[in-house]
Design an enzyme around this catalytic site. Structure first.
Site, PDB file in Angstrom:
ATOM      1  N   ASP A  65      14.980  31.545  -9.611  1.00  0.00           N
ATOM      2  CA  ASP A  65      14.813  32.925  -9.163  1.00  0.00           C
ATOM      3  C   ASP A  65      13.384  33.228  -8.744  1.00  0.00           C
ATOM      4  OD1 ASP A  65      13.914  32.652 -11.778  1.00  0.00           O
ATOM      5  OD2 ASP A  65      15.462  33.922 -12.636  1.00  0.00           O
ATOM      6  N   ASN A 134      18.598  40.058 -23.450  1.00  0.00           N
ATOM      7  CA  ASN A 134      19.887  40.716 -23.187  1.00  0.00           C
ATOM      8  C   ASN A 134      20.983  39.737 -22.760  1.00  0.00           C
ATOM      9  OD1 ASN A 134      19.156  40.011 -20.605  1.00  0.00           O
ATOM     10  ND2 ASN A 134      19.029  42.092 -19.792  1.00  0.00           N
ATOM     11  N   HIS A 136      20.741  37.499 -20.252  1.00  0.00           N
ATOM     12  CA  HIS A 136      20.767  37.071 -18.839  1.00  0.00           C
ATOM     13  C   HIS A 136      20.419  35.594 -18.708  1.00  0.00           C
ATOM     14  CE1 HIS A 136      16.283  38.411 -18.091  1.00  0.00           C
ATOM     15  NE2 HIS A 136      16.320  37.135 -18.365  1.00  0.00           N
ATOM     16  N   GLU A 141      21.940  39.673 -14.665  1.00  0.00           N
ATOM     17  CA  GLU A 141      21.832  40.657 -15.734  1.00  0.00           C
ATOM     18  C   GLU A 141      23.217  41.076 -16.229  1.00  0.00           C
ATOM     19  OE1 GLU A 141      18.999  41.103 -16.975  1.00  0.00           O
ATOM     20  OE2 GLU A 141      17.524  42.036 -15.666  1.00  0.00           O
TER      21      GLU A 141
END
Ligand code: F6R
Length: 240
Positions: A65, A134, A136, A141
């Protein structure tokens, strides 16, 4: 899924590097991650190149990314991160390294181009992953749906907050990123996931406990992959 528990971050990084060293000759395409977690692994790989144990000659890399909106050469861009933490210190041909780049949030062609680069290389042999607090993976996400292919992602507050430690303030953190999709990640022949510290406990619990797979914690998709090794440290293991 194999889980390898190390006493601390240093040992975790060494064990992950051992994993690579054992199969390095067979790897053509490395899938790489940024963030703080793989830095120790990259240091170890650099040392092993210096010691003549492995070589990146003829290797290719694809990164997961990149932020959108940072100028080229920005010190927090993932391209700079990879150059500083790995590529500039090993014998890889920089032309063989790929980090996605989208000029703005509408740059869909950058996503298609990135997937064709991955496909053109014959896919990823070993993918390194970190995990967000979280859940991801890459910048996929938690959401009601996830993307198979590379796409433009709006970052969540949790991720912006977590990553603001690298910037002067929350406001300086880019709000969008281009990210390999979960499908492309799952196409990797082999995956290693690295996680250390108790902050990652919720995410790793969602992966290692129970049999639920949910878009609310994208890392749970790895339960569907036949060849995953998870490297965690004792602090994280004790918090599970
Ligand atoms: C980075 C990436 C992210 C990170 C994750 C954990 O390329 O794809 O998913 O792996 O945000 O980041 P750290 O390692 O900084 O806790």
């Amino acid at each position: 899924m194999k889980v390898i528990i190390s006493k601390d971050y240093d040992e975790l990084s060494k064990k992950a590097a051992d994993f690579f060293e054992e199969r390095f000759d067979k790897i053509k395409v490395l899938g790489l991650a940024t963030g703080s977690t793989p830095i120790g692994l990259y240091k170890q790989l650099i040392k092993r190149v210096e010691d003549g144990k492995i070589s990146f000659k003829d290797k290719y890399s694809v990164n997961l990314d990149e932020y959108i909106g940072l100028p080229i050469g920005h010190k927090e861009s993932y391209r700079e991160f990879m150059n500083d933490n790995l590529f500039n210190h090993v014998d890889i041909d920089i032309k063989n390294t790929n980090v996605p780049f989208a000029k703005d949030v509408d740059d869909i062609s950058a996503c298609e181009k990135y997937d064709s680069i991955i496909d053109g290389l014959g896919g990823v042999d070993v993918q390194v992953l970190g995990v967000g607090e979280n859940g991801h993976i890459a910048f996929n996400e938690p959401d009601s749906e996830l993307n198979y292919n590379t796409s433009i992602i709006k970052l969540t507050d949790s991720t912006i907050n977590a990553n603001s430690r690298f910037f002067d303030s929350y406001d300086d953190v880019p709000k969008y990123a281009i990210s390999m999709g979960v499908g492309k990640i799952m196409e990797a022949k082999e995956i290693i996931l690295l996680a250390n510290g108790k902050k990652k406990a919720d995410a790793i619990r969602s992966l290692l406990e129970g049999d639920k797979i949910t878009c609310n914690s994208p890392v749970t998709l790895l339960k569907l992959h036949p060849n995953v090794t998870v490297f965690i440290d004792e602090e994280l293991n004790n918090a599970l």
